[in-house]
Design an enzyme around this catalytic site. Structure first.
Site, PDB file in Angstrom:
ATOM      1  N   GLY A 126      -1.742   2.054   6.359  1.00 25.81           N
ATOM      2  CA  GLY A 126      -2.624   3.207   6.315  1.00 25.81           C
ATOM      3  C   GLY A 126      -3.960   2.886   6.927  1.00 25.81           C
ATOM      4  O   GLY A 126      -4.245   1.717   7.258  1.00 25.81           O
ATOM      5  N   CYS A 176      -5.810  -5.487   4.513  1.00 28.04           N
ATOM      6  CA  CYS A 176      -6.555  -4.345   5.038  1.00 28.04           C
ATOM      7  C   CYS A 176      -6.919  -4.638   6.484  1.00 28.04           C
ATOM      8  O   CYS A 176      -7.319  -5.758   6.811  1.00 28.04           O
ATOM      9  CB  CYS A 176      -7.814  -4.139   4.207  1.00 28.04           C
ATOM     10  SG  CYS A 176      -8.842  -2.772   4.756  1.00 28.04           S
ATOM     11  N   LEU A 177      -6.797  -3.626   7.334  1.00 27.53           N
ATOM     12  CA  LEU A 177      -7.128  -3.808   8.754  1.00 27.53           C
ATOM     13  C   LEU A 177      -8.616  -4.091   8.951  1.00 27.53           C
ATOM     14  O   LEU A 177      -9.015  -4.575  10.008  1.00 27.53           O
ATOM     15  CB  LEU A 177      -6.697  -2.583   9.571  1.00 27.53           C
ATOM     16  CG  LEU A 177      -5.180  -2.314   9.626  1.00 27.53           C
ATOM     17  CD1 LEU A 177      -4.901  -1.059  10.443  1.00 27.53           C
ATOM     18  CD2 LEU A 177      -4.419  -3.499  10.197  1.00 27.53           C
ATOM     19  N   HIS A 220      -5.166   2.645  -2.050  1.00 27.39           N
ATOM     20  CA  HIS A 220      -5.983   1.765  -1.203  1.00 27.39           C
ATOM     21  C   HIS A 220      -6.812   2.597  -0.217  1.00 27.39           C
ATOM     22  O   HIS A 220      -8.023   2.388  -0.087  1.00 27.39           O
ATOM     23  CB  HIS A 220      -5.050   0.794  -0.466  1.00 27.39           C
ATOM     24  CG  HIS A 220      -5.729  -0.114   0.517  1.00 27.39           C
ATOM     25  ND1 HIS A 220      -5.717  -1.481   0.393  1.00 27.39           N
ATOM     26  CD2 HIS A 220      -6.441   0.160   1.644  1.00 27.39           C
ATOM     27  CE1 HIS A 220      -6.417  -2.013   1.406  1.00 27.39           C
ATOM     28  NE2 HIS A 220      -6.855  -1.041   2.182  1.00 27.39           N
ATOM     29  N   GLU A 221      -6.157   3.551   0.445  1.00 25.05           N
ATOM     30  CA  GLU A 221      -6.862   4.362   1.448  1.00 25.05           C
ATOM     31  C   GLU A 221      -7.900   5.271   0.795  1.00 25.05           C
ATOM     32  O   GLU A 221      -8.999   5.431   1.326  1.00 25.05           O
ATOM     33  CB  GLU A 221      -5.874   5.180   2.289  1.00 25.05           C
ATOM     34  CG  GLU A 221      -4.869   4.354   3.088  1.00 25.05           C
ATOM     35  CD  GLU A 221      -5.473   3.197   3.859  1.00 25.05           C
ATOM     36  OE1 GLU A 221      -6.632   3.291   4.305  1.00 25.05           O
ATOM     37  OE2 GLU A 221      -4.795   2.176   4.003  1.00 25.05           O
ATOM     38  N   GLN A 226     -12.878   3.543   8.397  1.00 26.64           N
ATOM     39  CA  GLN A 226     -12.462   2.303   9.069  1.00 26.64           C
ATOM     40  C   GLN A 226     -12.544   2.402  10.594  1.00 26.64           C
ATOM     41  O   GLN A 226     -12.472   1.384  11.277  1.00 26.64           O
ATOM     42  CB  GLN A 226     -11.031   1.924   8.664  1.00 26.64           C
ATOM     43  CG  GLN A 226     -10.904   1.475   7.217  1.00 26.64           C
ATOM     44  CD  GLN A 226      -9.494   1.033   6.927  1.00 26.64           C
ATOM     45  OE1 GLN A 226      -8.641   1.835   6.591  1.00 26.64           O
ATOM     46  NE2 GLN A 226      -9.219  -0.252   7.097  1.00 26.64           N
ATOM     47  N   HIS A 282     -11.192   3.672   0.082  1.00 26.93           N
ATOM     48  CA  HIS A 282     -12.089   3.563   1.242  1.00 26.93           C
ATOM     49  C   HIS A 282     -13.056   4.758   1.325  1.00 26.93           C
ATOM     50  O   HIS A 282     -14.175   4.609   1.801  1.00 26.93           O
ATOM     51  CB  HIS A 282     -11.290   3.505   2.543  1.00 26.93           C
ATOM     52  CG  HIS A 282     -10.772   2.152   2.902  1.00 26.93           C
ATOM     53  ND1 HIS A 282     -11.594   1.068   3.118  1.00 26.93           N
ATOM     54  CD2 HIS A 282      -9.513   1.694   3.115  1.00 26.93           C
ATOM     55  CE1 HIS A 282     -10.861   0.006   3.437  1.00 26.93           C
ATOM     56  NE2 HIS A 282      -9.583   0.356   3.431  1.00 26.93           N
TER      57      HIS A 282
HETATM   58 ZN    ZN Z   1      -8.023  -0.876   3.852  1.00 25.02          ZN
END
Ligand code: ZN
Length: 151
Positions: free
Chosen positions: A45, A87-88, A129-130, A50, A133
């Site tokens: 995701g 996480c990216l 998780h998303e 991000q 953010h």
């Molecule tokens: Zn993340």
């Protein structure tokens, strides 16, 4: 168009993101770019902050399919699961995070239409998780054993 993924330390990742009110071409372009970016980097995701855009929009790409959630809100969260996350925006790290096992959210799609969805397991984890953010929370804040991993 591929977008640059912001890394931890950038203040955009620590903002409370704004509610999306304009369901316009700009939003569609952002979501298209987020899809391309999450697939390129093989993430589960990606949240708009991000890619440097502090608005309440996330994409999730899991076994159940590819989803876009605009202005997601939790209706309820049930149970508990403990598992690994990365996480990216935190390249080279992984950690163990406790999340609800099952969640229900309400959200809008890119046209502004309203839906609800129930997810469980890894799908629920990715949504949690998303959505974190969008409130400036990164999984490292919750991880019990943050560790280095090979890319
Ligand atoms: Zn993340």
């Amino acid at each position: 168009m591929l977008r640059k993924v912001v890394q931890i330390g950038d203040p955009v990742l620590r903002q409370k993101c704004e509610t999306v009110t304009r369901f316009d071409k700009e939003l569609c372009a952002l979501l298209d770019d987020m899809k391309e970016t999450v697939r390129k980097y093989e993430g589960a995701g990606l949240a708009a902050p991000q890619v440097g855009v502090p608005i309440r929009a996330v994409v999730v790409d899991v076994a159940e399919g590819y989803f876009e959630f605009i202005n997601p809100v939790f209706v309820w969260q049930k149970g508990e699961q403990v598992g690994p996350e990365g996480c990216l925006s935190v390249v080279g790290k992984a950690g163990t995070v406790c999340r609800p096992d099952k969640v229900k959210i309400v959200f809008q799609d890119r046209k502004g239409d309203k839906y609800s969805l129930v997810a469980r397991g890894f799908f629920a984890r990715a949504i949690c998780h998303e959505c974190d953010h969008l409130d400036g929370i990164i999984y490292v804040d919750k991880a019990t054993d943050l560790r280095d991993v090979e890319d």
